[in-house]
Design an enzyme around this catalytic site. Structure first.
Site, mmCIF file in Angstrom:
data_model
loop_
_atom_site.group_PDB
_atom_site.id
_atom_site.type_symbol
_atom_site.label_atom_id
_atom_site.label_comp_id
_atom_site.label_asym_id
_atom_site.label_seq_id
_atom_site.Cartn_x
_atom_site.Cartn_y
_atom_site.Cartn_z
ATOM 1 N N GLU A 114 46.010 50.961 58.903
ATOM 2 C CA GLU A 114 44.971 50.028 58.451
ATOM 3 C C GLU A 114 45.357 49.413 57.121
ATOM 4 O OE1 GLU A 114 42.008 53.544 58.130
ATOM 5 O OE2 GLU A 114 41.523 52.255 56.429
ATOM 6 N N LYS A 116 45.509 48.480 53.253
ATOM 7 C CA LYS A 116 45.207 49.167 52.005
ATOM 8 C C LYS A 116 44.521 48.157 51.084
ATOM 9 C CE LYS A 116 47.098 52.290 48.570
ATOM 10 N NZ LYS A 116 46.645 51.682 47.330
ATOM 11 N N ASP A 118 42.974 46.422 48.050
ATOM 12 C CA ASP A 118 43.338 46.516 46.640
ATOM 13 C C ASP A 118 42.116 46.340 45.746
ATOM 14 O OD1 ASP A 118 44.941 46.886 44.500
ATOM 15 O OD2 ASP A 118 45.873 44.913 44.541
ATOM 16 N N TYR A 225 36.135 53.441 54.750
ATOM 17 C CA TYR A 225 37.179 53.803 55.705
ATOM 18 C C TYR A 225 37.096 55.237 56.206
ATOM 19 C CZ TYR A 225 39.351 54.436 51.113
ATOM 20 O OH TYR A 225 39.576 54.729 49.816
ATOM 21 N N LYS A 313 53.662 50.307 50.887
ATOM 22 C CA LYS A 313 53.290 49.198 50.006
ATOM 23 C C LYS A 313 54.060 47.927 50.346
ATOM 24 C CE LYS A 313 50.812 51.183 46.524
ATOM 25 N NZ LYS A 313 50.915 50.905 45.135
ATOM 26 N N CYS A 405 57.779 7.236 34.152
ATOM 27 C CA CYS A 405 58.417 8.058 35.170
ATOM 28 C C CYS A 405 59.737 8.608 34.632
ATOM 29 C CB CYS A 405 58.664 7.233 36.428
ATOM 30 S SG CYS A 405 59.642 8.120 37.647
ATOM 31 N N CYS A 408 62.598 6.731 36.960
ATOM 32 C CA CYS A 408 62.893 5.299 36.939
ATOM 33 C C CYS A 408 62.326 4.589 35.719
ATOM 34 C CB CYS A 408 62.381 4.633 38.212
ATOM 35 S SG CYS A 408 60.589 4.602 38.297
ATOM 36 N N CYS A 423 54.195 7.781 40.056
ATOM 37 C CA CYS A 423 55.052 6.620 39.880
ATOM 38 C C CYS A 423 54.877 5.774 41.134
ATOM 39 C CB CYS A 423 56.506 7.091 39.746
ATOM 40 S SG CYS A 423 57.706 5.780 40.029
ATOM 41 N N CYS A 429 62.664 4.087 43.050
ATOM 42 C CA CYS A 429 62.662 5.249 42.161
ATOM 43 C C CYS A 429 63.584 6.297 42.775
ATOM 44 C CB CYS A 429 61.247 5.792 41.999
ATOM 45 S SG CYS A 429 61.167 7.246 40.972
HETATM 46 P P1 AMP Z 1 46.685 54.723 44.902
HETATM 47 O O1 AMP Z 1 45.683 53.784 44.276
HETATM 48 O O2 AMP Z 1 48.064 54.139 44.952
HETATM 49 O O3 AMP Z 1 46.583 56.093 44.338
HETATM 50 O O4 AMP Z 1 46.283 54.831 46.440
HETATM 51 C C1 AMP Z 1 45.191 55.586 46.867
HETATM 52 C C2 AMP Z 1 43.966 54.769 46.942
HETATM 53 O O5 AMP Z 1 44.104 53.744 47.890
HETATM 54 C C3 AMP Z 1 42.772 55.506 47.422
HETATM 55 O O6 AMP Z 1 42.176 56.253 46.409
HETATM 56 C C4 AMP Z 1 41.870 54.390 47.859
HETATM 57 O O7 AMP Z 1 41.116 53.951 46.770
HETATM 58 C C5 AMP Z 1 42.814 53.270 48.157
HETATM 59 N N1 AMP Z 1 42.704 52.741 49.507
HETATM 60 C C6 AMP Z 1 42.643 51.427 49.807
HETATM 61 N N2 AMP Z 1 42.552 51.222 51.115
HETATM 62 C C7 AMP Z 1 42.548 52.422 51.694
HETATM 63 C C8 AMP Z 1 42.483 52.868 53.035
HETATM 64 N N3 AMP Z 1 42.412 51.992 54.041
HETATM 65 N N4 AMP Z 1 42.496 54.190 53.272
HETATM 66 C C9 AMP Z 1 42.581 55.071 52.242
HETATM 67 N N5 AMP Z 1 42.652 54.715 50.960
HETATM 68 C C10 AMP Z 1 42.643 53.411 50.673
HETATM 69 ZN ZN ZN Z 2 59.783 6.554 39.310
#
Ligand code: AMP
Ligand code: ZN
Length: 670
Positions: A114, A116, A118, A225, A313, A405, A408, A423, A429
């Site tokens: 799944e 990850k 951010d 999740y 990653k 320009c 030109c 231009c 040109c």
């Molecule tokens: P890190 O931040 O590198 O320590 O990675 C772990 C963190 O990834 C976990 O604590 C979650 O906050 C986050 N995370 C994001 N998406 C997921 C996911 N689908 N499953 C588990 N953890 C996730």
């Molecule tokens: Zn020009």
């Protein structure tokens, strides 16, 4: 191997550096180095600590998972530790995870892959099915109480459905959607406030806000999740937990896939990596999780992470560097584009020393001056862009736009309602001319390998190529000794014959590619495709715009584009050039592209977690579908996302085939 004295010195340096960056990241929600650089520091430290276990420092960051800012929130112990995830950056590392899992279980197993997310992790504790406490991960053992800030987070339920166990914990990720992040930064810019460098930082900064009103304004979202506690209601695997959460309308991170082999895992990783810019939330990788919970228990965990999961990653997309210079490029339509010249940095293994700045408004929006420390982002193949100013220079130098320009020398204009300065000396040109030739041979246009900007500049300077058709006449001219290539440095016999072969192999060109290659303003690949399908052949295309001036509308093509194509074709130089081209190339017309959406009428309603509606529309048009804004008997499919409007009801009444958001992801990724 380095000496113990050196190792000790290096370890204490690394510890100091990492702790400094942790402090920024966890307490100030701010980053001075990219995630990739940070991970490198940590790996280096881990390696040294492994080789010299006797000199492990007390304040080593490898002893803890995160940091807690004691001054802000009350902390509460987690019911069970919130761990980090072990990271992998290469397929080899994923393979070794897979093999280890196999060796421990000694049988086949399923892996749930799944996205990850951010953002920042949160744990939602429900008692009597009511949301009681929300915690951050904190140091993994104790988290910060952020309950007050969760009131308005989209995707967090205040109450659990009555079928659920009374006491339960849902774990997931709080984040900010990309479009909301952009709006937020725009607003902050207008208010003269410092910008957030990434959606993650913005989300973290908002959740860890003492004032819940501010958290509310920031429009945060949550994807769950997993659940912690009595799982008997959910079944014995994470995929089942997800299924049930979904049935009860919880927001989950998509896409996800249950994999039964290493091959499938890697395929999913690559697929998501390549489409991730179209997701409306930031992800930094894929998480692989052993699906079966009994099997997870067998594998267990270390102090920092579970052994049954792995985060694969993506290559980093962000980096921090300085703005050294701005140069001004003349594009194929005369647009003057400022280009940032940067201190060189590496993002995901690629060296970067330039970034696009689009136009003057963009420079103003960013509040950019020469010498500033900036954050840059590179997504996939696209040219890197500057996302924010991280630190102003002590001696900032103003960026000055040229009035003439740079190619030109003619005066530049800013047309009404346009951000671009251009231009307008179209035919004389040099840079405009060269840029349009470079566009003509580029990968998505005629795609002539071996003929790039460098070669085009040489041929242009020697007057061998001025117009598109000259490219296809090059070989004849050499044969007839009108021009000589082999005296030019870098043009040996072999490379000349390769070049001609490449050019000749491209004489057959798809109709939409040809339209795109002309480089008409506002006509990108998508529009070129629509035009090619509408007109079917070049004669009809030319006569529509040149002779008949038909009133007939073209679906998907607005007035601006029509005007742009008309003025391009009504310019006699352009028209003559196209006529010349037609004598020396062959156009391939699409005869039977067919897939299930070809010529089908599709209506879209609601919103989709994974794709913006614009992206979905674009992909469907590529498949030959027609997008309509209202449901009628003629509608073939309704694409139905979350919070659908009245279109759903109408479609149901008319018995129209309805695809839900899961189906949509499947279909348009095909
Ligand atoms: P890190 O931040 O590198 O320590 O990675 C772990 C963190 O990834 C976990 O604590 C979650 O906050 C986050 N995370 C994001 N998406 C997921 C996911 N689908 N499953 C588990 N953890 C996730
Ligand atoms: Zn020009």
């Amino acid at each position: 191997m380095i000496s113990k004295i050196d190792a000790k010195k290096k370890i204490s340096e690394l510890v100091e550096q990492i702790n400094y960056h942790d402090e920024l990241y966890y307490k100030k929600n701010y980053q001075e180095i990219s995630d990739e650089e940070y991970d490198k520091l940590r790996r280096e430290l881990l390696e040294l600590e492994k080789n010299f276990p006797e000199i492990k420092l007390k304040n080593s960051p490898n002893k803890t998972i995160g940091k807690i800012d004691n001054n802000q929130f009350r902390t509460i112990k987690h019911n069970s530790p919130m761990l980090s995830l072990n990271n992998a950056y290469s397929i080899d590392e994923v393979e070794s995870f897979y093999n280890k899992t196999f060796n421990s279980l000694n049988k086949n197993f399923l892996i749930l892959a799944e996205t990850k997310v951010d953002g920042l992790s949160a744990s939602l504790r429900y008692e009597n099915r009511k949301l009681k406490i929300g915690l951050t991960r904190g140091d993994g053992v104790k988290g910060e109480d952020i309950t007050r800030n969760l009131e308005f987070v989209e995707g967090i339920k205040k109450k659990l459905p009555s079928e659920f166990p009374e006491n339960l914990e849902i774990r997931g990720e709080i984040f900010i959607k990309k479009n909301i992040f952009e709006e937020l930064n725009k607003k902050r810019k207008d208010q003269g406030k410092p910008l957030f460098s990434t959606p993650r930082n913005a989300a973290a900064g908002s959740v860890r806000q003492l004032d819940p009103e501010i958290a509310k304004e920031r429009k945060l979202s949550f994807y769950g999740y997993t659940v912690i506690g009595d799982k008997s209601f959910f079944g014995n695997s994470i995929s089942k937990i997800r299924d049930i959460l979904k049935i009860f309308n919880f927001s989950l991170n998509h896409p996800a896939k249950l994999c039964s082999s290493l091959d499938e895992m890697v395929k999913f990783y690559k697929k998501v990596r390549d489409m991730r810019s179209s997701l409306n939330y930031d992800i930094d990788g894929i998480v692989y999780k052993l699906d079966n919970i009994e099997e997870q228990k067998k594998l267990g965990q270390t102090a920092r992470f579970p052994r049954w999961a792995l985060a694969h990653k993506f290559p980093a997309e962000n980096a921090i560097t300085t703005l050294k210079e701005v140069s001004f490029q003349v594009g194929r339509t005369g647009t003057i584009t400022p280009v940032a010249i940067l201190g060189e940095v590496t993002i995901g293994g690629v060296k970067i020393n330039r970034a696009t700045l689009h136009n003057q408004d963009e420079i103003r929006r960013l509040g950019l001056s020469l010498g500033d420390t900036i954050s840059i982002q590179r997504a996939g193949d696209v040219i890197p862009k500057i996302t924010s100013v991280v630190k102003k220079s002590i001696r900032p130098v103003k960026i000055i736009f040229p009035e003439q320009c740079p190619s030109c020398g003619s005066e530049l204009y800013r047309l009404e309602k346009e951000a671009a300065i251009r231009c307008i000396n179209i035919s004389n040109c040099k840079e405009q001319n060269i840029s349009s030739l470079v566009h003509f041979v580029s990968r998505n246009a005629f795609d002539i390998p071996g003929l790039g900007e460098r070669q085009i500049r040489i041929f242009w300077n020697k007057k061998f190529i001025k117009n598109f058709s000259d490219i296809f006449l090059l070989e004849d001219k050499v044969i007839n000794k009108k021009i000589i290539l082999k005296d030019i440095e870098g043009f040996g016999e072999k490379s000349i014959s390769n070049l001609f072969e490449a050019i000749n192999s491209r004489r057959n060109v798809a109709f939409d590619r040809l339209i795109y290659s002309l480089g008409i303003r506002h006509v990108g690949q998508g529009i070129a495709l629509i035009i090619s399908r509408k007109f079917q052949n070049i004669e009809k295309f030319l006569s529509y715009f040149i002779e008949s001036k038909s009133e007939e509308k073209i679906e998907g093509i607005g007035e601006i584009i029509i005007n742009s194509v008309t003025s391009y074709l009504q310019n006699s130089e352009n028209f003559e050039e196209i006529k010349k081209l037609l004598k020396i190339i062959n156009i391939k017309y699409e005869s039977n592209i067919s897939n299930k959406f070809t010529n089908k009428v599709i209506v879209i309603t609601g919103s989709f977690q994974s794709f913006s509606r614009k992206v979905i529309e674009k992909k469907l048009i590529e498949k030959g579908a027609k997008i309509s804004s209202s449901v009628s008997k003629k509608t073939d499919f309704l694409f139905c996302g979350e919070d659908p409007g009245s279109k759903l009801e109408k479609a149901e009444k008319l018995n129209i085939k309805i695809l839900n958001s899961e189906d949509v992801i499947e279909e348009i990724n095909d």
